[in-house]
Design a protein around this motif. Sequence first.
Motif, PDB file in Angstrom:
ATOM      1  N   SER A 162      -1.638  -4.289   0.156  1.00 61.79           N
ATOM      2  CA  SER A 162      -1.714  -5.232  -0.955  1.00 61.79           C
ATOM      3  C   SER A 162      -2.714  -6.346  -0.657  1.00 61.79           C
ATOM      4  O   SER A 162      -3.006  -6.656   0.505  1.00 61.79           O
ATOM      5  CB  SER A 162      -0.337  -5.842  -1.245  1.00 61.79           C
ATOM      6  OG  SER A 162      -0.006  -6.811  -0.278  1.00 61.79           O
ATOM      7  N   LYS A 184      -0.406   2.091   3.297  1.00 57.97           N
ATOM      8  CA  LYS A 184       0.599   1.904   2.258  1.00 57.97           C
ATOM      9  C   LYS A 184       1.953   2.265   2.844  1.00 57.97           C
ATOM     10  O   LYS A 184       2.121   3.332   3.427  1.00 57.97           O
ATOM     11  CB  LYS A 184       0.286   2.795   1.053  1.00 57.97           C
ATOM     12  CG  LYS A 184       0.972   2.346  -0.228  1.00 57.97           C
ATOM     13  CD  LYS A 184       0.286   2.941  -1.449  1.00 57.97           C
ATOM     14  CE  LYS A 184       0.739   2.229  -2.704  1.00 57.97           C
ATOM     15  NZ  LYS A 184      -0.023   2.665  -3.891  1.00 57.97           N
ATOM     16  N   ASP A 203       6.123  -0.019  -0.558  1.00 55.48           N
ATOM     17  CA  ASP A 203       5.100  -0.288  -1.566  1.00 55.48           C
ATOM     18  C   ASP A 203       5.015   0.830  -2.595  1.00 55.48           C
ATOM     19  O   ASP A 203       4.554   0.621  -3.722  1.00 55.48           O
ATOM     20  CB  ASP A 203       3.724  -0.438  -0.907  1.00 55.48           C
ATOM     21  CG  ASP A 203       3.660  -1.654   0.009  1.00 55.48           C
ATOM     22  OD1 ASP A 203       4.119  -2.719  -0.410  1.00 55.48           O
ATOM     23  OD2 ASP A 203       3.150  -1.526   1.134  1.00 55.48           O
ATOM     24  N   ASN A 253       3.867  -5.795  -5.749  1.00 55.08           N
ATOM     25  CA  ASN A 253       3.138  -6.910  -5.150  1.00 55.08           C
ATOM     26  C   ASN A 253       2.882  -7.986  -6.202  1.00 55.08           C
ATOM     27  O   ASN A 253       3.263  -7.837  -7.365  1.00 55.08           O
ATOM     28  CB  ASN A 253       1.847  -6.425  -4.480  1.00 55.08           C
ATOM     29  CG  ASN A 253       0.889  -5.772  -5.462  1.00 55.08           C
ATOM     30  OD1 ASN A 253       0.753  -6.205  -6.605  1.00 55.08           O
ATOM     31  ND2 ASN A 253       0.213  -4.715  -5.018  1.00 55.08           N
ATOM     32  N   THR A 310       1.081  -6.826  -9.338  1.00 53.63           N
ATOM     33  CA  THR A 310       1.915  -5.922 -10.141  1.00 53.63           C
ATOM     34  C   THR A 310       2.952  -6.709 -10.926  1.00 53.63           C
ATOM     35  O   THR A 310       3.176  -6.460 -12.118  1.00 53.63           O
ATOM     36  CB  THR A 310       2.615  -4.900  -9.230  1.00 53.63           C
ATOM     37  OG1 THR A 310       1.628  -4.118  -8.557  1.00 53.63           O
ATOM     38  CG2 THR A 310       3.518  -3.972 -10.031  1.00 53.63           C
TER      39      THR A 310
END
Length: 296
Positions: A12, A41, A45, A151, A154
């Motif tokens: 992120s 990742k 996540d 995140n 998002t």
Amino acid sequence: MSPVIRIGSRQSRLAVMQAEIVKRQIERLHPQVKAEIITMKTTGDKILDRSLETIGGKGLFVKELDRALLNGEIDISVHSLKDMPMETDERLPILAYSKREDPRDVLIVRPGKTEEEARKTGAVIGTSSRRRSLQLKKLYPNCVFHGIRGNVQTRLSKLEQEEYSATVLAAAGLHRLGMHGIIERYFEVDEVIPAAGQGILAVQGRRGEVWPYLEGLDDPEARTAALAERAFVKALDGGCTSPVAAYAQIKGTTLKLRGLYYEEGAQQYIVDTIVGEAEEAEALGEYLAIKMKEEA
């Protein structure tokens, strides 16, 4: 030691920014050292449609980075301390704690709205944190709280596109991203007690190695606060499913720890405070947790 220090990070934007903070500190304190960031990742996540409690807890944010450390693919990893599980692999100790950023939670409202509109009867506040929603219900009794994960970017996208009137994030992350301007309200730590370790970055590495490039990186006050807060949570069985919060303030040699414990049976939470010597940080955290659990 590798010619270039490999720093592991989640993918992120915020995680990379935080790894960059550590990278810059290392290179500033040790000009002869060069560092690079390797991103990956994590499972946490990837799975965004369920709460952390139902898919395995905070360990899902560190599993892949832990594996990369153990396999020698990276030399150190950087995490938001609040996202690390209370029980860490003994082979991968926390080596340094960064100076603490603003530990508070903040309210972000839907573009075009105000806090007054976001607190109206039936307004939806997005948060998947039971710690946050329990405390916010006292401030916003007429609101409805729905889960929201992802995140920062998002969550902000969901705030604009979905039914949410507002969401709650950690001030530290927004400050690091230079996004102070979107903050509608800061919640003081006695209004909403932060998650243990909120605002602190943790640097993790392999036990038994030497890390001369980390010299000068550790912040003693942040370390002391982190030890007290995490000891409190550990003594409450890790806070894996029940909401729990802890925030330590240090003045000179004195530590003040404020904790939140949720009693599942009574469906209510209690808050208490302890003051003692900072050098007894972990013992104070454990004592406060046990005291509150017995009282509940």
